[in-house]
Enzyme design. Structure first.
Site, PDB file in Angstrom:
ATOM      1  N   HIS A  35      -3.730  -4.996  -0.269  1.00 57.03           N
ATOM      2  CA  HIS A  35      -3.277  -5.611   0.981  1.00 57.03           C
ATOM      3  C   HIS A  35      -3.414  -7.126   0.860  1.00 57.03           C
ATOM      4  O   HIS A  35      -4.503  -7.658   1.094  1.00 57.03           O
ATOM      5  CB  HIS A  35      -4.132  -5.130   2.149  1.00 57.03           C
ATOM      6  CG  HIS A  35      -3.919  -3.689   2.486  1.00 57.03           C
ATOM      7  ND1 HIS A  35      -3.050  -3.273   3.452  1.00 57.03           N
ATOM      8  CD2 HIS A  35      -4.448  -2.566   1.955  1.00 57.03           C
ATOM      9  CE1 HIS A  35      -3.046  -1.955   3.525  1.00 57.03           C
ATOM     10  NE2 HIS A  35      -3.902  -1.494   2.628  1.00 57.03           N
TER      11      HIS A  35
ATOM     12  N   CYS B 101       0.831  -1.202   0.000  1.00 58.27           N
ATOM     13  CA  CYS B 101       0.000   0.000   0.000  1.00 58.27           C
ATOM     14  C   CYS B 101       0.872   1.262   0.000  1.00 58.27           C
ATOM     15  O   CYS B 101       1.613   1.493  -0.941  1.00 58.27           O
ATOM     16  CB  CYS B 101      -0.969  -0.048   1.180  1.00 58.27           C
ATOM     17  SG  CYS B 101      -2.334   1.112   0.997  1.00 58.27           S
TER      18      CYS B 101
ATOM     19  N   GLU C 221      -2.602  -9.292   2.890  1.00 58.01           N
ATOM     20  CA  GLU C 221      -2.985  -9.830   4.208  1.00 58.01           C
ATOM     21  C   GLU C 221      -4.448  -9.570   4.531  1.00 58.01           C
ATOM     22  O   GLU C 221      -4.936  -9.974   5.583  1.00 58.01           O
ATOM     23  CB  GLU C 221      -2.069  -9.272   5.305  1.00 58.01           C
ATOM     24  CG  GLU C 221      -2.250  -7.799   5.638  1.00 58.01           C
ATOM     25  CD  GLU C 221      -1.640  -6.843   4.623  1.00 58.01           C
ATOM     26  OE1 GLU C 221      -0.990  -7.321   3.660  1.00 58.01           O
ATOM     27  OE2 GLU C 221      -1.840  -5.626   4.761  1.00 58.01           O
TER      28      GLU C 221
END
Lengths: 227, 289
Positions: free
Chosen positions: A200, A85, A202
């Site tokens: 992202h 990001c 994750e």
């Protein structure tokens, strides 16, 4: 703690919530530590530059924590670095966010804001928040071979939260593209030992975790070429 | 249709103590099982986010969600929003540290709207969701309530929504208390009014009983996301694989019957919802393979 697992430094410059990054690392068998210490960064097997927030504040914090030179040195050493990001954007030469700011300058290119009006004259919602697809540039099916995107389908959904996007000088650095409204932009880059994502991984479900898994495997192979 | 914006399907998990619960109009809570088990299944089935609400936190001034969140965050990798009993900036910090990505505030924001600006400045707008619990009045207006629709505030919902946006919130979670848990469908009028008045995303919540209801609130009312509880929970209970374990707190009679169905609610799962929306030209995170 497994001693043979890669040691990852998650670089903490006091702007973001890093727990999900740590959890993802641990989930795929890496030993991850959230740290602001330049020694921890330099001694790690791999480093992650995460981030949510403003470009200018981030650079200022990295300067104050004496981490700018540490990150540059780390990248020069050839060890793997992953940007996420804002962490992707910081790798670039400059950003126009609230006036021009100098970035880390590791990858040539710049960071610009999504326009508030698209090419048809309609309002674009900024920031982009939510799921969007990633694609191979020029529909090259081999582009993701031997990268952490191995096994991800062209057109897979990932989770994005951002107002700015990158324009790399070299198109060969572009690993994925994404289209938001009418704007197609580079949503991840691969530049030597540096890989970075605008989305992202994750937060991107099982497919996102796959990216961490591939990166972890890459790190394990660097530590032990016999794997 | 809003081009390029994928509609999000968000399972809503109401928590009381250690258990997942569900009520009607947020009252009469029955125990459904262990929240972690439901969360895991929804994650695996393609939920776009998860929403946890501690439904009794305001009553008892407790927030028992931390343990559940920190356990879930280790194995679930989609955005998680946590609401219920979050009062202060420090509360927000501690929920985020436990592994949440966003917080949902209601009572605290009504009592002190400036907390929205403060939280957005510190944590970023995209971290701050404001929950509105709306009840329709005999004159057609909607008023905001707190504490699961128990506490009257006198705040008019439309003005409140605009104020929430101007103070920097990232999103509105809009629950119709009238419809909540009933299966009669979302309050389309309420959702339409609010979605048209603000440019931040509006998550519609409360009332879906069949797939058409979900389609309508997106297509007709322009909801950006939908939060769904009963339709998904009762489906998992029906399969008997998520509700076997629960702790003996609260009303567990419903679970013991093991019927897995309830009134006007047609059970479904996340993949079926996505497929239905995809086939009706609603963009969502769905791969047609």
């Amino acid at each position: 703690m497994n001693k043979t697992n890669p040691r990852i430094a998650i670089i903490d410059y006091k702007l973001s919530n890093l727990f999900s990054v740590k959890h993802a690392c641990e989930f795929v068998g890496m030993n991850a530590e959230i740290t602001s210490s330049r020694d921890d960064v330099l001694n790690a097997d791999g480093a992650i530059l995460p981030g949510v927030g403003a470009f200018g504040d981030a650079m200022k914090n990295l300067e104050n924590l004496n981490l700018v030179s540490a990150i540059k040195e780390f990248v020069k050493s050839g060890k793997p670095l992953m940007g996420i990001c804002l962490g992707l954007q910081l790798l670039f030469s400059e950003s126009e966010e609230f006036g021009p700011h100098k970035g880390l300058g590791i990858i040539p290119g710049k960071v610009v804001k999504f326009p508030s009006i698209n090419s048809d004259g309609r309002v674009i919602k900024v920031p982009q928040i939510g799921w969007n697809t990633i694609h191979t540039p020029d529909s090259d099916p081999l582009k993701w071979q031997n990268t952490p995107l191995l096994g991800i389908a062209d057109g897979e959904f990932m989770y994005f939260v951002h107002s700015y996007y990158i324009i790399p000088d070299n198109t060969r650095d572009v690993l994925t593209t994404t289209t938001y409204d009418t704007i197609t932009y580079a949503s991840s880059i691969l530049h030597d030992n540096v890989i970075a994502f605008q989305f992202h991984p994750e937060k991107s479900g099982i497919e996102g975790v796959k990216i961490y898994k591939n990166w972890a495997l890459h790190l394990k192979k660097l530590n032990n070429p016999n794997i | 249709m809003k081009k390029g914006v994928n509609i999000r399907i968000i399972p809503r998990l109401d928590i009381k103590g250690p258990n997942l619960v569900k009520g009607i109009h947020l009252e009469g809570l029955r125990v459904l099982g262990k929240p972690e088990d439901f969360a895991k299944r929804y994650y695996e089935m393609g939920a776009d986010e998860l929403l946890y609400v501690d439904v009794v936190a305001s009553l008892y001034n407790r927030n028992s969600l931390h343990d559940i969140i920190s356990r879930t965050a280790k194995e679930i990798f989609i955005p998680m929003t946590v609401g219920g009993g979050i009062r202060t900036i420090d509360d927000i910090k501690s929920v985020l540290r436990a592994g949440a990505d966003k917080v949902a505030l209601n009572t605290a924001a009504i009592k002190n709207p400036e907390i929205i600006r403060e939280a957005a400045t510190i944590f970023g707008s995209s971290t701050v969701t404001i929950a509105i619990e709306a009840i329709k009045q005999p004159n057609g207006d909607y008023l905001a309530y707190t504490d699961n629709g128990r506490e009257f505030t006198g705040v008019e919902v439309l003005d409140w929504a605009k104020k929430i946006e101007s103070l920097g919130a990232g999103e509105i979670l809009l629950t119709s208390i009238d419809r909540e848990g009933t299966g009669l469908g979302f309050d389309k009028e309420l959702t339409k009014r609010i979605a048209a008045a603000v440019s931040i995303p509006v998550v519609a919540c409360g009332g879906p009983g069949k797939l058409e209801h979900i389609y309508e609130v997106i297509h007709e009312s322009q909801a950006d996301a939908v939060a769904i509880a009963s339709m998904l929970h009762y489906d998992l209970i029906g399969q008997g694989n998520a509700s076997a374990k629960y702790e003996g707190e609260g009303n567990t009679e419903f679970l013991k019957k093991k019927t897995g169905t309830f009134g006007k609610i047609t059970n479904t799962n996340i993949s079926a919802i996505k497929k239905y929306l995809f086939e009706h030209d609603i963009p969502c995170r769905y791969r047609n393979e």
